[in-house]
Motif scaffolding. Structure first.
Motif, PDB file in Angstrom:
ATOM      1  N   ALA A   7      44.114  92.138  57.726  1.00 52.10           N
ATOM      2  CA  ALA A   7      43.890  90.880  57.422  1.00 52.10           C
ATOM      3  C   ALA A   7      43.951  90.021  58.607  1.00 52.10           C
ATOM      4  N   VAL A  63      43.937  85.993  60.229  1.00 58.11           N
ATOM      5  CA  VAL A  63      44.378  84.575  59.651  1.00 58.11           C
ATOM      6  C   VAL A  63      44.569  83.869  61.037  1.00 58.11           C
ATOM      7  N   GLU A 100      51.142  81.384  51.953  1.00 59.49           N
ATOM      8  CA  GLU A 100      49.732  81.689  51.147  1.00 59.49           C
ATOM      9  C   GLU A 100      48.948  82.543  51.606  1.00 59.49           C
ATOM     10  N   THR A 101      49.111  82.686  53.070  1.00 59.25           N
ATOM     11  CA  THR A 101      48.118  83.817  53.723  1.00 59.25           C
ATOM     12  C   THR A 101      48.733  85.127  53.535  1.00 59.25           C
ATOM     13  N   GLU A 107      47.476  86.344  50.114  1.00 55.80           N
ATOM     14  CA  GLU A 107      46.336  86.959  50.317  1.00 55.80           C
ATOM     15  C   GLU A 107      46.255  88.426  50.798  1.00 55.80           C
ATOM     16  N   ALA A 108      46.815  88.482  52.029  1.00 57.88           N
ATOM     17  CA  ALA A 108      46.874  89.784  52.517  1.00 57.88           C
ATOM     18  C   ALA A 108      47.491  90.733  51.686  1.00 57.88           C
ATOM     19  N   ARG A 142      39.253  78.927  62.816  1.00 52.52           N
ATOM     20  CA  ARG A 142      38.896  79.723  61.750  1.00 52.52           C
ATOM     21  C   ARG A 142      37.354  80.591  62.067  1.00 52.52           C
ATOM     22  N   SER A 159      40.725  85.402  55.881  1.00 54.12           N
ATOM     23  CA  SER A 159      41.251  84.484  55.413  1.00 54.12           C
ATOM     24  C   SER A 159      40.388  83.189  55.246  1.00 54.12           C
ATOM     25  N   ASP A 160      39.993  82.476  54.488  1.00 56.71           N
ATOM     26  CA  ASP A 160      39.467  81.382  54.205  1.00 56.71           C
ATOM     27  C   ASP A 160      40.074  80.054  53.786  1.00 56.71           C
ATOM     28  N   LEU A 161      41.607  80.356  53.577  1.00 54.32           N
ATOM     29  CA  LEU A 161      42.484  79.496  52.929  1.00 54.32           C
ATOM     30  C   LEU A 161      42.814  78.587  54.128  1.00 54.32           C
ATOM     31  N   THR A 172      44.787  76.065  56.143  1.00 56.93           N
ATOM     32  CA  THR A 172      46.182  76.135  56.252  1.00 56.93           C
ATOM     33  C   THR A 172      46.391  74.952  57.063  1.00 56.93           C
TER      34      THR A 172
END
Ligand SMILES: [Zn+2]
Length: 281
Positions: free
Chosen positions: A38, A40, A46-47, A50-51, A235, A256-258, A260
């Motif tokens: 993953a 990030v 939160e990430t 996701e991972a 990103r 990750s497209d979260l 942050t």
């Protein structure tokens, strides 16, 4: 995992990091197998969620989880809880920060690519003779836009080509100023304002710019400034990182497209207004 670490250390040698930085393998057993990585910018709960949900065996992050001296990773602390979650889930953590900034290709190459910049050269070169010194290497990139445009147009374009955040993009300088040569630097670029001026670029896009340094830079006749969200400027690099890992190791990757970025709310004035700097206190 040792082979993933070797590939990452090869592309982003830890010796290229700034002295204050902390990079490389943070958590993990080198003998463990890695099937999915993953990617990030930030290691935050939160990430990590996701991972883990994606079944990743390893996280590669841009920002260090542990930068300053640590005397406890007890699960009662914010970062300690993250460390516990990762170890319990048998997920490794690797950080490539300023060593990835300075690399060629590095963090700002991916940012420059979003604008189609050509003729890329470093904005801030490493100290001659330092470990990071080498052809093409340095923090930030300078290049030519495919089509010259005004600062106002470039600001709109930046908002369109960068990952979406609440912050968006703001710019400083004459909105009608023509921009042909652009400097970009992923992350906090305050310290490179003088170098952007010396380089003679028309505009400089980075993050975390502040009132006084930005105002004084412009008053001295420096390039126009674009201030994007920190996360949004870094990103783009995750795609390059993930592609390299897939090509070099055949591992699966999740990016990750979260968002942050800490800034989650933005309101523009209801009617477009133009303000004269002279009228500001
Ligand atoms: Zn950063």
């Amino acid at each position: 995992m040792a082979d993933v670490v070797a590939v990452l250390d090869g592309r982003y040698p830890p010796a290229w990091a700034e002295e204050w930085d902390r990079v490389g393998l943070v958590l993990g057993e080198p003998s463990t197998g890695v099937r999915r990585v993953a990617c990030v910018v930030d290691v935050v709960p939160e990430t990590v969620d996701e991972a883990l949900a994606a079944g990743a065996d390893m996280i590669v992050a841009h920002h260090p989880l542990l930068l300053r001296g640590v005397s406890s990773v007890a699960a009662t602390t914010y970062k300690g809880r993250i460390v516990h979650r990762l170890i319990r889930a048998d997920v490794a953590l690797y950080v490539a920060h300023t060593n990835a900034d300075v690399a060629d290709p590095g963090v700002s190459d991916a940012l420059a690519a979003r604008f189609g910049l050509t003729g890329l050269r470093p904005l801030h070169r490493p100290r001659p003779g330092s470990a990071a010194d080498g052809p093409g290497r340095g923090i930030g990139r300078i290049g030519e836009l495919p089509t010259p445009m005004t600062l106002a147009e470039l600001t709109r374009q930046a908002a369109a080509v960068l990952p979406v955040t609440a912050w968006g993009v703001r710019a400083a300088g004459d909105p009608g100023r023509m921009v042909r040569t652009l400097a970009v630097s992923g992350g906090s670029g305050d310290s490179f304002l003088a170098e952007a001026s010396v380089a003679g670029v028309d505009a400089f896009l980075t993050a975390d710019l502040r009132h006084h340094p930005a105002g004084e830079h412009l008053a001295a006749g420096g390039p126009a400034l674009l201030d994007a969200a920190h996360w949004a400027t870094e990103r783009p690099w995750l795609d390059d990182l993930a592609a390299h890992l897939r090509a070099a190791l055949g591992v699966e990757t999740v990016v990750s497209d979260l968002d942050t970025d800490p800034w989650t709310v933005h309101a523009a004035a209801p009617v477009p207004t133009t303000r004269s700097p002279a009228r500001e206190g």
